[in-house]
Structures are given as structure tokens and as C-alpha cells.
Enzyme design. Structure first.
Site, PDB file in Angstrom:
ATOM      1  N   CYS A 171       0.828  -1.203   0.000  1.00 42.19           N
ATOM      2  CA  CYS A 171       0.000   0.000   0.000  1.00 42.19           C
ATOM      3  C   CYS A 171       0.859   1.248   0.000  1.00 42.19           C
ATOM      4  O   CYS A 171       2.045   1.221   0.292  1.00 42.19           O
ATOM      5  CB  CYS A 171      -0.893   0.058   1.249  1.00 42.19           C
ATOM      6  SG  CYS A 171      -1.936  -1.365   1.492  1.00 42.19           S
ATOM      7  N   GLY A 223       0.370   0.374  -4.989  1.00 45.17           N
ATOM      8  CA  GLY A 223      -0.886  -0.350  -4.922  1.00 45.17           C
ATOM      9  C   GLY A 223      -1.790   0.037  -6.061  1.00 45.17           C
ATOM     10  O   GLY A 223      -2.099   1.213  -6.229  1.00 45.17           O
ATOM     11  N   ASN A 259      -0.396   1.173   5.956  1.00 45.35           N
ATOM     12  CA  ASN A 259       0.599   0.557   5.078  1.00 45.35           C
ATOM     13  C   ASN A 259       1.359  -0.470   5.919  1.00 45.35           C
ATOM     14  O   ASN A 259       2.050  -0.105   6.870  1.00 45.35           O
ATOM     15  CB  ASN A 259       1.539   1.638   4.544  1.00 45.35           C
ATOM     16  CG  ASN A 259       2.711   1.091   3.745  1.00 45.35           C
ATOM     17  OD1 ASN A 259       3.727   1.747   3.623  1.00 45.35           O
ATOM     18  ND2 ASN A 259       2.585  -0.091   3.187  1.00 45.35           N
ATOM     19  N   GLY A 260       1.219  -1.742   5.610  1.00 42.11           N
ATOM     20  CA  GLY A 260       1.898  -2.776   6.368  1.00 42.11           C
ATOM     21  C   GLY A 260       1.019  -3.994   6.560  1.00 42.11           C
ATOM     22  O   GLY A 260       0.034  -4.191   5.843  1.00 42.11           O
ATOM     23  N   TYR A 269      13.462  -2.525  -4.817  1.00 37.68           N
ATOM     24  CA  TYR A 269      12.393  -2.521  -5.820  1.00 37.68           C
ATOM     25  C   TYR A 269      11.199  -1.642  -5.489  1.00 37.68           C
ATOM     26  O   TYR A 269      10.697  -0.934  -6.355  1.00 37.68           O
ATOM     27  CB  TYR A 269      11.910  -3.968  -6.036  1.00 37.68           C
ATOM     28  CG  TYR A 269      10.705  -4.108  -6.931  1.00 37.68           C
ATOM     29  CD1 TYR A 269      10.785  -3.759  -8.282  1.00 37.68           C
ATOM     30  CD2 TYR A 269       9.499  -4.590  -6.441  1.00 37.68           C
ATOM     31  CE1 TYR A 269       9.674  -3.893  -9.117  1.00 37.68           C
ATOM     32  CE2 TYR A 269       8.391  -4.726  -7.269  1.00 37.68           C
ATOM     33  CZ  TYR A 269       8.476  -4.371  -8.608  1.00 37.68           C
ATOM     34  OH  TYR A 269       7.394  -4.488  -9.411  1.00 37.68           O
TER      35      TYR A 269
END
Length: 485
Positions: free
Chosen positions: A16, A42, A117-118, A257
């Protein structure tokens, strides 16, 4: 349906991206711009929630930010000077509207919106306990666990209830929350997932990456520290640190990445670090070749670094079309196979008769690498050597990255020789874990206390994996019972 991202389908996907604005008229418009810059984190769904001082307003939709949040009527339906947004790639919970964030709930203290986020590694355990005591869940997302923990806490103030909730969760989280009492922004004590803070005049802006700040013209202030809670109310900011200090372990794959190459983290350019990884890769794994060719687009910086360090010319041997959408048609098998070339095509005249080095960021299942090697051979390459700008991915991630189960990871099943044979390359090499750390400015990976979370490479998970351990125990028990039976 044909997916026209044949090289992207076998990538690890970041979970996310989050973005928040506090103290700007038309905050939702800024959030929409910020989410555009974070779209790579995302691509399944996006959402924005705003607060106008009296009411919360929410818009959520499947698909990209563009097409959903670039219409004036949508932004106008999100009034207020405070807003937060989320782009999603599901790692926990099904792909459906009810899981699109920000999630919103009415608590006793008023409205509560959260963008996460996670991934919480004990969410299943907590959810079972909450359901047992009467909580009713509206989604299958692990994020909703935090809302219920806040709602059921016995502490008096909302902030104390929120801290109480966070002290019960394990895993990785960067959060942007909105309440009638202000915006609360926080990062887990290990700082596994990223979060940065900026200012646009007197407006505070928060984002998963610095590119989110750049697109709205905000000035980078600093990273939100691991274990820090930042509260913004009426233009005033205060910081508290309610957790015992730990040695941070940010995700190392952000450098490899996930993050955009034009982002900055720990005062270093992601792009420059990726070039340095390529240089380490060249030093550790040289090869006699004519050309260095990146796998677009994520392999480009490492390929430049490899070419500069090795003295082998860098060339674009794979050309990517940027005008093809996610899907094309529903063809038969023959057309489906040909459709792969809609997105990427070999630069045949350049490759023919040459010995080439292909640079990519990672190998997951190996299916992508097999396609790329075959594409080079079909274009007439004399030799195809594969070099990977990360160590072998042997373990699944439980901190918010969509990773196949370990049995499907090529490096977990095969040794280097077996992987080389599988992708049909003349040779295959990966940068070492110490080489990766050297590219990040470290002498090596400290054996006692590494600086980053590198569990996908080493299996060294920095937090308990409660849900995973319990699932494994149940599976092992079932297998034992089956054998006994």
C-alpha cells in the site's frame, strides 16, 4: 483475460501507499495528487477520506487513482482542510469494496478513519478474541482490528486508547488516522514500513515516500521515526514516543524494488543505491559479455551500475510499450501467447549474435525470468547471462508484501544450478547479502543486529509471527492426525 504485464506478474508487490494532509483548503485534491505519485505501491484500489470540521466524507473505488479521483465532482464531494488517502494492493483480506481504505467507523468519541501501510502478524489471533467478546467486523482487512482495539480499550482519552491498541499488535504498520481531535500519524517501533513528513506553507503533509511530497510541492522535513506518534491539531504538531526504543529494521526491499527511484530515504537517493547494488553485483559476479541489458523498468538503475563497474556497454535490449493497459482481450491460447509482446519486445538487431547480461531486481517464482531468457534467445542472442540485484528470495514476507507461499518461491525449492537450468540461462548469479548491505553504506550484514529487515532473504524475522506460527501448528497437527488415522 490476457494480462499485458508479463514481466510484472512475477514481482513481489508492495502492499500500500498512504498520504495525508492537515491544514489546507481542498485537502482532498492534494491527497489525490499524492496518491498519483504513490500509485506504484498499490494498483487494485484507492480511497480518500476528508474531515470538514463537522463531518467525515469518504470516496473509495477499485482501480487506479486516475479515473476515480481526477473528476471535479468527486473531489468536491470530499470537502475539508484535513484528508488522508490510500492506494491498495491486497496482502490480507479479499479484493472487494469493503476492504478499500481508508476504513471509517463511528466510535464513542466520534468518527475515526485509518489508512494503513503494512501488515499485522497477529491480526487473526486478535480478531478471534475480539469477535468472541462481541465485536462485529465489516471487512476482512487486518487494519480493522486496530479500530476495534481502539473502540474496546478501557483507557479514557482517544489518544490513550489508540496507544493501547498499538501496544497489542505485532508486525509492520505506518498509519495515518483522522479523528475530530486531529490527525494522528505513526510508525511501528521497528520502522519496517516507510513514512515521511513534509510542509507546504503551514500545511503538514505525510506520505509513504518523498515523491508524494514532491508532486504537491511540499518540502521534506524528516522521516517519521520508528515508534513515533505525531499528532497534528489546529496547525500545531506534537510528537510522543510511547514505546520502548528498539533498533530499527526498515524493509530492505524498499531499496531494491518497492520505492520509486526518484525517492529519497535516510538522506540517500534510491536511484543511487540501486546503481551501487549493480556495481556490487558486477564485482561479485563478472561475466564475459558484449552488452548489459536491463529488464524494464525496475532493472534499469542496477544495470547502469553494473555496466559502469564492468565496462560492458549498457543498451536497451528490451523495449517497453507504455500504451497498453492492464488487460487486452480474451483470446485463444495462440493469441494469448503472442499478446505477451504487446508490452515488451526484444530489440532484435541489437541482440542478434551478442553475449548479453540481463539485469533484474529479483526472482520470485522464476516464470518471468524464463520468459525473458527465451525472448533473448528468440532474438538471436549468442549467450544469455542473468544477474539479479538482490539475494535469492527464499522466505515469505509477513509484513505487508504480497509474497507467494514459500513452496512457490524458486530459490526455496532449487539451488543455484537448479534455478539456472529452470530459467534456461547460460549462467545465473545474485548479489550477496553482504554486497547488498555494502551498497547501502554498511560494511556487511551484522551477524547479531542487522540494520534492515531482510527476512525474505535470510528468514530472520524481526517480530513474532503469531498467526503464522498458529497456522503452522494447526496444519502440522492435521497432518499428524491424518497419518495416525
Amino acid at each position: 483475460m490476457l494480462t499485458t504485464h508479463p514481466f510484472d506478474d512475477d514481482k513481489l508487490r508492495e502492499e500500500c501507499g498512504i498520504f495525508g494532509v492537515s491544514g489546507a483548503d481542498g485537502a482532498a485534491a492534494l491527497v489525490a495528487l499524492g496518491l498519483h505519485a504513490l500509485q506504484h505501491r498499490g494498483q487494485e484500489a484507492a480511497g480518500i477520506c476528508s474531515w470538514d470540521g463537522a463531518m467525515f466524507h469518504t470516496q473509495r473505488a477499485q482501480g487506479h487513482v486516475a479515473g476515480n479521483f481526477d473528476r471535479p465532482e468527486i473531489i468536491e464531494s470530499l470537502p475539508g482542510a484535513t484528508a488522508c488517502g490510500h492506494v491498495r494492493y491486497s496482502t490480507t483480506g479479499e479484493t472487494s469494496n469493503r476492504n478499500i481504505q481508508p476504513l471509517y467507523a463511528e466510535l464513542a468519541s466520534g468518527g475515526f478513519a485509518i489508512a494503513h501501510n503494512g501488515n499485522l502478524s497477529n491480526a487473526m489471533r486478535l480478531r478471534k478474541d475480539l469477535v468472541r467478546t462481541g465485536s462485529i467486523f465489516q471487512s476482512t482487512s487486518d487494519t480493522e482490528v486496530i479500530i476495534h482495539l481502539v473502540a474496546t480499550s478501557n483507557y479514557r482519552t482517544l489518544l490513550d486508547r489508540f496507544i493501547d491498541a498499538l501496544k497489542q499488535v505485532e508486525g509492520a504498520y505506518s498509519l495515518i488516522c483522522m479523528t475530530p481531535e486531529g490527525m494522528i500519524v505513526c510508525r511501528d517501533p521497528l520502522g519496517i514500513r516507510p513514512l515521511v513528513m513534509g510542509k507546504l506553507g503551514e500545511t503538514y503533509v505525510f506520505a509513504s515516500e518523498t515523491v508524494g511530497l514532491d508532486v504537491v510541492g511540499a518540502q521534506f522535513v524528516r522521516e517519521v521515526d520508528p515508534g513515533e506518534l505525531v499528532i497534528v491539531k489546529n496547525g500545531e504538531l506534537r510528537s510522543i514516543r510511547p514505546f520502548a526504543p528498539l533498533s530499527p529494521r526498515p524493509c530492505i526491499f524498499e531499496w531494491v524494488y518497492f520505492s520509486r527511484p526518484d525517492s529519497i530515504s535516510e538522506d540517500r537517493s534510491i536511484y543511487s543505491v540501486r546503481k551501487a547494488i549493480g556495481a556490487e553485483l558486477a564485482g561479485e559476479n563478472p561475466v564475459d559479455a558484449d552488452l548489459v541489458i536491463p529488464v524494464p523498468d525496475s532493472g534499469v538503475p542496477a544495470a547502469i551500475g553494473y555496466a559502469q563497474a564492468s565496462g560492458i556497454p549498457f543498451e536497451l535490449g528490451i523495449i517497453r510499450s507504455h500504451y497498453v493497459g492492464r488487460t487486452f482481450i480474451q483470446p485463444g491460447d495462440k493469441v494469448r501467447h503472442l499478446g505477451v509482446k504487446l508490452k515488451h519486445n526484444a530489440n532484435r538487431k541489437l541482440i542478434e549474435g551478442r553475449k548479453i547480461v540481463l539485469i533484474d531486481d529479483s526472482i520470485v517464482r522464476g516464470t518471468t525470468s524464463l520468459k525473458i531468457v527465451q525472448m533473448m534467445r528468440d532474438a538471436g542472442a549468442a549467450e544469455v547471462h542473468m544477474r539479479i540485484a538482490s539475494p535469492p528470495t527464499r522466505h515469505s514476507c509477513f509484513y505487508g508484501v504480497d509474497t507467494p507461499e514459500r513452496a512457490k518461491l524458486l530459490a526455496a525449492k532449487l539451488d543455484l544450478s537448479g534455478m539456472t537450468e529452470y530459467i534456461q540461462a547460460d549462467s545465473l548469479s545474485f548479489v550477496s547479502i553482504d554486497g547488498l548491505y555494502r551498497a547501502l553504506g554498511e560494511a556487511n550484514r551484522a551477524s547479531v543486529r542487522p540494520k534492515y529487515c531482510d527476512a525474505c532473504f535470510t528468514g530472520d524475522y524481526p517480530t513474532p509471527l503469531t498467526d503464522q506460527d498458529e497456522t503452522c501448528s494447526v496444519d502440522q497437527l492435521a497432518m499428524l492426525e491424518e497419518r495416525v488415522g
